[in-house]
Scaffold this active site. Structure first.
Site, short mmCIF file in Angstrom:
data_model
loop_
_atom_site.label_atom_id
_atom_site.label_comp_id
_atom_site.label_asym_id
_atom_site.label_seq_id
_atom_site.Cartn_x
_atom_site.Cartn_y
_atom_site.Cartn_z
N GLY A 175 0.35 -1.05 -0.03
CA GLY A 175 0.24 -0.16 0.27
C GLY A 175 1.04 1.39 0.16
N SER A 176 0.46 1.84 0.87
CA SER A 176 1.08 3.66 0.76
C SER A 176 2.10 4.04 1.06
CB SER A 176 0.38 4.47 1.08
OG SER A 176 -1.21 5.23 0.60
N ILE A 177 2.76 2.29 2.07
CA ILE A 177 4.44 2.51 2.50
C ILE A 177 4.93 2.87 0.61
CG2 ILE A 177 6.24 1.00 2.88
CD1 ILE A 177 4.45 1.23 5.76
#
Length: 583
Positions: free
Chosen positions: A304-306
């Site tokens: 995801g947004s990592i």
């Protein structure tokens, strides 16, 4: 008459052939194949001795794993009382032995009267013994009664996934060690450190008490019991890991209390690039479901947004982090109206701290026009593609791996997707085909905190001989393909700190900790639903602390959970607050 003679001759030939076959079979059994009989290569001599021997295994001779402070991680020892069955026919002071063992005389005698094999009693069996009690028991010199320290494999083990486990695997044994003469029943490493260090941990010999019996179980050569032990000063060895048992237990308790069912956590010492703790859920159960055998901290998962860290790093390197640029964060990644989360118009830095998807779609589309391979190249520089665990030469091993189950990360499954605007937008925010291991993400955080220097992660520091001298020390290793420009690393440090200091940042809650935290959250759609129709997500928080003088890099993953139950931030907070932090 001729027919009768012919029949007699035929019968004689058949009988002679039968006798020859039996003779050959007996020769095989007693002369030619006594140590490797049949397709299973059974040692007939050992089996024959075993049939008329009763024994108590005190130690299987396999090497042990210890934490960085010398605490046992695998097998330990516990004081035990051993009673051989033949004492039921002797006059022995059961009341005195029972008193020393902290047991009832009646119970002790009952156990012996029913025993057909040696009885072993320790703290988990109703006995209460210590080393002083063992000395008093042995001082009585009662045949068949012994106080010994018996190897203990406790049920409440820590770091079970990273340590791994052993199992009887005859076929694997024969393939792994074709030149070694080992019993088919010997247990070998099946996973984790037990597998990685298996050849070093293999037992040289067992330690046991034994005596020989006749067909009725009575002593064959009197009541003398033999003590068989290996007198080697060098074996078995100990593998000194970098794990900290106290921190490991803190991590495991935090995950359990938060109710994380799948996922786990990784903690790295930034300066030494050593693994301090690693835990995976569900708990390992060798007799349970296959999923419990996986160490999810070494499995590739949707981040995801990592992954926006990758896009942000590329934007910085290409001068696209203009402070004057503005992005409409009321739009979704594809430029349509955002349904769930309207953030307004944001600059580059704030887009990162509040995790605006649209900004990273715009940036990725600009970057991929400049360099079609920017994403995988940047991900590789951050250590998210290739394994980051320690690998190198150890004696005759040219590519010894401390993390044998560690998987690679992925960016594109199909490079033709680079021409799809929607696929590019999804990839830039860690969706579609993007995957990375939690270990790699933790190491990425450590790399950024160090100012861009990539190092391999160690989970073992040294192999020690039995007498404590060193057999092999694992040197620090730089990762040649993991290197980040110092300016870019500094910019990422600023962005990761802003995630916490921004009142609307996705890590604002960590501002309550008594030290500064830098990090990034992540929410990845898995494409799956639970039985109630709720979307299952991978919820992450990855970061390092204290921000000004980085000591620890920590990653927590709550995988395949629902939004209302996600506990990654909670677990991160609990682990961080439980550590001894001195800024």
């Amino acid at each position: 008459m001729r027919k009768i003679k012919k029949r007699v001759r035929t019968v004689c030939i058949v009988i002679t052939a039968g006798i020859a076959v039996l003779a050959w079979r007996l020769a095989e059994l007693q002369l030619f194949r006594t140590e490797s009989f049949g397709s299973h290569h059974i040692n007939l001599i050992e089996e024959s001795v075993a049939q008329r021997t009763q024994s108590v295994l005190i130690d299987d001779g396999r090497g042990t794993l210890i934490d960085r402070n010398g605490e046992l991680l695998s097998a330990g020892v516990k004081p035990s009382l051993v009673l051989f069955p033949f004492i039921k026919g002797l006059d022995w002071p059961s009341a005195e032995i029972a008193d020393l063992a902290g047991m009832s005389d009646g119970i002790l005698r009952s156990l012996v009267s029913k025993a057909e094999s040696p009885v072993i009693l320790s703290s988990g069996d109703g006995a209460a013994l210590d080393s002083a009690d063992l000395e008093k028991i042995n001082a009585l010199k009662i045949p068949g009664v012994y106080g010994v320290m018996v190897q203990d494999h406790p049920n409440e083990l820590s770091a079970f996934h990273i340590m791994g486990y052993t199992a009887e695997m005859p076929k694997v044994l024969a393939k792994r060690y074709p030149d070694k003469k080992l019993p088919s029943t010997v247990k070998i490493g099946a996973a984790g450190l037990q597998k990685a260090f298996d050849e070093f941990l293999l037992p040289e010999s067992e330690t046991k008490l034994l005596y020989h019996v006749d067909g009725n179980g009575n002593p064959l050569f009197g009541v003398n019991v033999k003590y068989i032990a290996d007198s080697s000063a060098h074996f078995p060895v100990k593998v000194k890991t970098t794990l900290d048992l106290a921190i490991q237990r803190l991590m495991e308790e935090a995950l359990t209390e938060a109710g994380v069912q799948k996922g786990g956590a990784v903690l790295i010492d930034i300066e030494s690039s050593t693994l301090l703790a690693m835990a995976s859920k569900p708990d390992l159960n060798v007799n349970g479901e296959q999923a419990s055998l996986k160490n999810y901290m070494l499995e590739s998962m949707k981040p995801g947004s990592i992954y926006k860290i990758v896009t942000a790093a590329a934007a910085v390197e290409n001068g696209l982090d203009h402070p004057s640029a503005r992005y409409n964060c009321d739009l979704n990644p594809y430029g349509g109206a955002e349904e769930d989360r309207k953030l307004g118009t944001l600059d580059f830095d704030t887009s990162f701290s509040r995790s605006c998807n649209y900004t990273f779609n715009v940036l990725s589309s600009q970057l991929i026009r400049k360099d079609a391979d920017y994403m995988e190249n940047t991900a590789e520089k951050l250590g998210l593609v290739n394994p980051v665990g320690w690998e190198g030469t150890v004696f005759h091993y040219g590519a010894f791996r401390q993390f044998p189950e560690e998987k690679q990360g992925t960016v594109w499954s199909d490079h033709r997707d680079k021409s799809s605007a929607k696929a590019v937008a999804q990839t830039a925010i860690g969706q579609k085909d993007v995957q990375a291991t939690p270990l790699a993400i933790a190491n990425m955080m450590a790399t950024i905190a160090r100012g861009g220097k990539g190092m391999a992660v160690k989970t073992a520091e040294e192999i020690l001989y039995k007498n404590g001298t060193s057999m092999f020390q694992f040197p620090d290793k730089e990762l040649s393909d993991v290197t980040l420009d110092h300016y870019t690393a500094q910019k990422l440090q600023k962005l990761l700190r802003l995630v916490v200091t921004d009142e609307q940042g996705t890590g604002a809650g960590f501002g309550a900790l008594p030290f500064e935290v830098s990090g990034k959250s992540g929410t990845a759609e898995t494409g799956r639903k639970d039985p109630n129709g709720n979307n299952l997500i991978n919820k992450w928080f990855a970061g390092y602390f204290p921000s000004g003088k980085p000591k620890y890099a920590l990653v927590v993953l709550d995988a395949e959970t629902i939004s209302s139950r996600a506990a990654a931030n909670k677990v991160f907070y609990q682990i961080a607050s439980g550590l001894d932090i001195q800024e």
